[in-house]
Motif scaffolding. Structure first.
Motif, PDB file in Angstrom:
ATOM      1  N   VAL A  65       0.836  -1.202   0.000  1.00 42.17           N
ATOM      2  CA  VAL A  65       0.000   0.000   0.000  1.00 42.17           C
ATOM      3  C   VAL A  65       0.871   1.252   0.000  1.00 42.17           C
ATOM      4  O   VAL A  65       0.611   2.201  -0.759  1.00 42.17           O
ATOM      5  N   SER A  66       1.909   1.258   0.813  1.00 48.33           N
ATOM      6  CA  SER A  66       2.768   2.445   0.941  1.00 48.33           C
ATOM      7  C   SER A  66       3.533   2.721  -0.346  1.00 48.33           C
ATOM      8  O   SER A  66       3.544   3.857  -0.850  1.00 48.33           O
ATOM      9  N   PHE A  67       4.164   1.692  -0.910  1.00 46.84           N
ATOM     10  CA  PHE A  67       4.986   1.898  -2.098  1.00 46.84           C
ATOM     11  C   PHE A  67       4.137   2.224  -3.334  1.00 46.84           C
ATOM     12  O   PHE A  67       4.490   3.120  -4.110  1.00 46.84           O
ATOM     13  N   ILE A  68       3.035   1.517  -3.513  1.00 45.37           N
ATOM     14  CA  ILE A  68       2.193   1.776  -4.685  1.00 45.37           C
ATOM     15  C   ILE A  68       1.550   3.155  -4.581  1.00 45.37           C
ATOM     16  O   ILE A  68       1.472   3.899  -5.564  1.00 45.37           O
ATOM     17  N   SER A  69       1.116   3.519  -3.382  1.00 42.24           N
ATOM     18  CA  SER A  69       0.527   4.845  -3.181  1.00 42.24           C
ATOM     19  C   SER A  69       1.546   5.943  -3.442  1.00 42.24           C
ATOM     20  O   SER A  69       1.231   6.967  -4.058  1.00 42.24           O
ATOM     21  N   MET A  70       2.787   5.727  -2.981  1.00 47.88           N
ATOM     22  CA  MET A  70       3.836   6.721  -3.217  1.00 47.88           C
ATOM     23  C   MET A  70       4.139   6.826  -4.702  1.00 47.88           C
ATOM     24  O   MET A  70       4.357   7.935  -5.221  1.00 47.88           O
ATOM     25  N   ALA A  71       4.143   5.688  -5.400  1.00 47.34           N
ATOM     26  CA  ALA A  71       4.391   5.705  -6.845  1.00 47.34           C
ATOM     27  C   ALA A  71       3.303   6.484  -7.571  1.00 47.34           C
ATOM     28  O   ALA A  71       3.589   7.298  -8.464  1.00 47.34           O
ATOM     29  N   ILE A  72       2.052   6.260  -7.180  1.00 49.92           N
ATOM     30  CA  ILE A  72       0.948   7.010  -7.780  1.00 49.92           C
ATOM     31  C   ILE A  72       1.109   8.500  -7.500  1.00 49.92           C
ATOM     32  O   ILE A  72       0.924   9.340  -8.386  1.00 49.92           O
ATOM     33  N   GLY A  73       1.455   8.820  -6.259  1.00 46.06           N
ATOM     34  CA  GLY A  73       1.651  10.218  -5.890  1.00 46.06           C
ATOM     35  C   GLY A  73       2.777  10.878  -6.659  1.00 46.06           C
ATOM     36  O   GLY A  73       2.656  12.038  -7.074  1.00 46.06           O
ATOM     37  N   MET A  74       3.859  10.135  -6.894  1.00 47.56           N
ATOM     38  CA  MET A  74       4.995  10.680  -7.640  1.00 47.56           C
ATOM     39  C   MET A  74       4.621  10.922  -9.100  1.00 47.56           C
ATOM     40  O   MET A  74       4.997  11.944  -9.689  1.00 47.56           O
ATOM     41  N   MET A  97      -7.018  18.504  -1.617  1.00 50.62           N
ATOM     42  CA  MET A  97      -6.413  17.318  -1.021  1.00 50.62           C
ATOM     43  C   MET A  97      -5.705  17.628   0.293  1.00 50.62           C
ATOM     44  O   MET A  97      -5.738  16.830   1.229  1.00 50.62           O
ATOM     45  N   ARG A  98      -5.086  18.782   0.383  1.00 56.02           N
ATOM     46  CA  ARG A  98      -4.407  19.159   1.619  1.00 56.02           C
ATOM     47  C   ARG A  98      -5.381  19.631   2.684  1.00 56.02           C
ATOM     48  O   ARG A  98      -5.053  19.650   3.871  1.00 56.02           O
ATOM     49  N   VAL A 119     -11.466  10.724   5.704  1.00 53.31           N
ATOM     50  CA  VAL A 119     -12.726  11.090   5.043  1.00 53.31           C
ATOM     51  C   VAL A 119     -12.663  10.718   3.564  1.00 53.31           C
ATOM     52  O   VAL A 119     -13.634  10.187   2.998  1.00 53.31           O
ATOM     53  N   PHE A 120     -11.518  10.960   2.943  1.00 56.21           N
ATOM     54  CA  PHE A 120     -11.354  10.655   1.521  1.00 56.21           C
ATOM     55  C   PHE A 120     -11.434   9.152   1.277  1.00 56.21           C
ATOM     56  O   PHE A 120     -12.038   8.709   0.286  1.00 56.21           O
ATOM     57  N   LEU A 121     -10.860   8.366   2.178  1.00 54.61           N
ATOM     58  CA  LEU A 121     -10.961   6.905   2.059  1.00 54.61           C
ATOM     59  C   LEU A 121     -12.410   6.449   2.156  1.00 54.61           C
ATOM     60  O   LEU A 121     -12.848   5.558   1.409  1.00 54.61           O
ATOM     61  N   PHE A 122     -13.162   7.054   3.065  1.00 59.89           N
ATOM     62  CA  PHE A 122     -14.569   6.690   3.224  1.00 59.89           C
ATOM     63  C   PHE A 122     -15.371   7.071   1.978  1.00 59.89           C
ATOM     64  O   PHE A 122     -16.275   6.339   1.568  1.00 59.89           O
ATOM     65  N   GLY A 170      -2.696   7.572  -2.695  1.00 70.74           N
ATOM     66  CA  GLY A 170      -1.952   8.076  -3.837  1.00 70.74           C
ATOM     67  C   GLY A 170      -2.401   9.461  -4.264  1.00 70.74           C
ATOM     68  O   GLY A 170      -1.583  10.360  -4.470  1.00 70.74           O
ATOM     69  N   LEU A 171      -3.704   9.646  -4.398  1.00 71.57           N
ATOM     70  CA  LEU A 171      -4.234  10.947  -4.809  1.00 71.57           C
ATOM     71  C   LEU A 171      -3.974  12.015  -3.760  1.00 71.57           C
ATOM     72  O   LEU A 171      -3.709  13.173  -4.084  1.00 71.57           O
ATOM     73  N   ASN A 172      -4.054  11.614  -2.492  1.00 76.65           N
ATOM     74  CA  ASN A 172      -3.809  12.579  -1.425  1.00 76.65           C
ATOM     75  C   ASN A 172      -2.343  12.972  -1.343  1.00 76.65           C
ATOM     76  O   ASN A 172      -2.014  14.165  -1.252  1.00 76.65           O
ATOM     77  N   SER A 173      -1.455  11.987  -1.400  1.00 82.69           N
ATOM     78  CA  SER A 173      -0.024  12.284  -1.295  1.00 82.69           C
ATOM     79  C   SER A 173       0.476  13.085  -2.491  1.00 82.69           C
ATOM     80  O   SER A 173       1.448  13.838  -2.383  1.00 82.69           O
ATOM     81  N   ALA A 174      -0.196  12.954  -3.648  1.00 82.01           N
ATOM     82  CA  ALA A 174       0.210  13.691  -4.848  1.00 82.01           C
ATOM     83  C   ALA A 174       0.202  15.190  -4.606  1.00 82.01           C
ATOM     84  O   ALA A 174       1.046  15.922  -5.139  1.00 82.01           O
TER      85      ALA A 174
END
Length: 225
Positions: free
Chosen positions: A29-38, A66-67, A73-76, A100-104
């Motif tokens: 979850v962490s790595f894929i989310s970070m990749a999406i964010g990058m 997003m910030r 809330v976004f996950l829900f 991913g969308l949030n970290s972006a």
């Protein structure tokens, strides 16, 4: 209750295999989310930095939204809300999409700041050499900006690893969700929560070590005075 005050070592050892079953999912979850964010974050940063307001303002709006909204809330919204309009994701898909969308948004701001810190003379020199915008960006600007961006990007990734525990509320079987199962089974939630904290800690130390190695690598792109 336990062998060492409020922490039952025997119980922790017995339940360690169960909790560690969630470690691969936490990493995924962490790595894929970070990749999406990058992937999303760099175009967002370039749009945010662009002179064209039709690119700049949508990027600013996305980043602001997003910030300004809690990731929980976004996950829900993604996992429980979107099925109301017939858009459904698995728990894993909802987690990586949400994170991913949030970290972006945060990654975009880090990238924008790093790009802005590169002297304008670098652009001018690149164009003087006959490079177009893309070649100047990829060959000259990004390597210098990367060195500046690495520490804050690593902090975002560390926060993402820890925030992945929120995925437990949408039933993703990661570290914290397994910890909750162990806590309910043993009736010793304090020991289980301390145990999972001791798992997150070395994981984050490893990430910080990788950060140091990346900083040393990208140092060669920075003019040493």
């Amino acid at each position: 209750m336990g062998l060492v005050g409020f922490f039952d070592v025997r119980l922790a050892i017995e339940n360690l295999p169960l909790i560690l079953e969630g470690l691969p999912m936490t990493i995924y979850v962490s790595f894929i989310s970070m990749a999406i964010g990058m992937v999303i974050g760099l175009p967002l940063a370039l749009a945010r930095h662009h002179q064209n307001r039709w690119l700049r303002w949508p990027a600013r709006l996305y980043i602001s939204f997003m910030r300004g909204t809690p990731i929980l809330v976004f996950l829900f919204i993604i996992y429980f809300g979107l099925p109301a309009v017939r858009i459904e994701f698995t728990a894993f898909q909802a987690a990586i999409l949400g994170f991913g969308l949030n970290s972006a948004a945060y990654i975009a701001e880090v990238n924008r700041s790093a790009l802005s810190s590169v002297d304008d003379g670098q652009w001018e020199a690149a164009f003087t050499l006959g490079l177009n915008y893309r070649k100047a960006l990829v060959g000259i600007i990004l390597p210098q900006a990367a060195r500046i961006a690495i520490p804050p990007l690593t902090n975002i990734f560390l926060d993402l690893v820890k925030a992945s525990s929120l995925a437990a509320v949408i039933t993703v079987p990661e570290l914290f969700q397994k910890t909750q199962i162990a806590g309910g089974r043993t009736f010793d939630t304090l020991t289980m929560y301390i145990l999972v904290a001791l798992i997150y800690w070395p994981l984050c130390i490893c990430i910080a070590f990788v950060q140091e190695q990346l900083e040393q690598y990208f140092n060669r792109f920075v003019n040493q005075k």
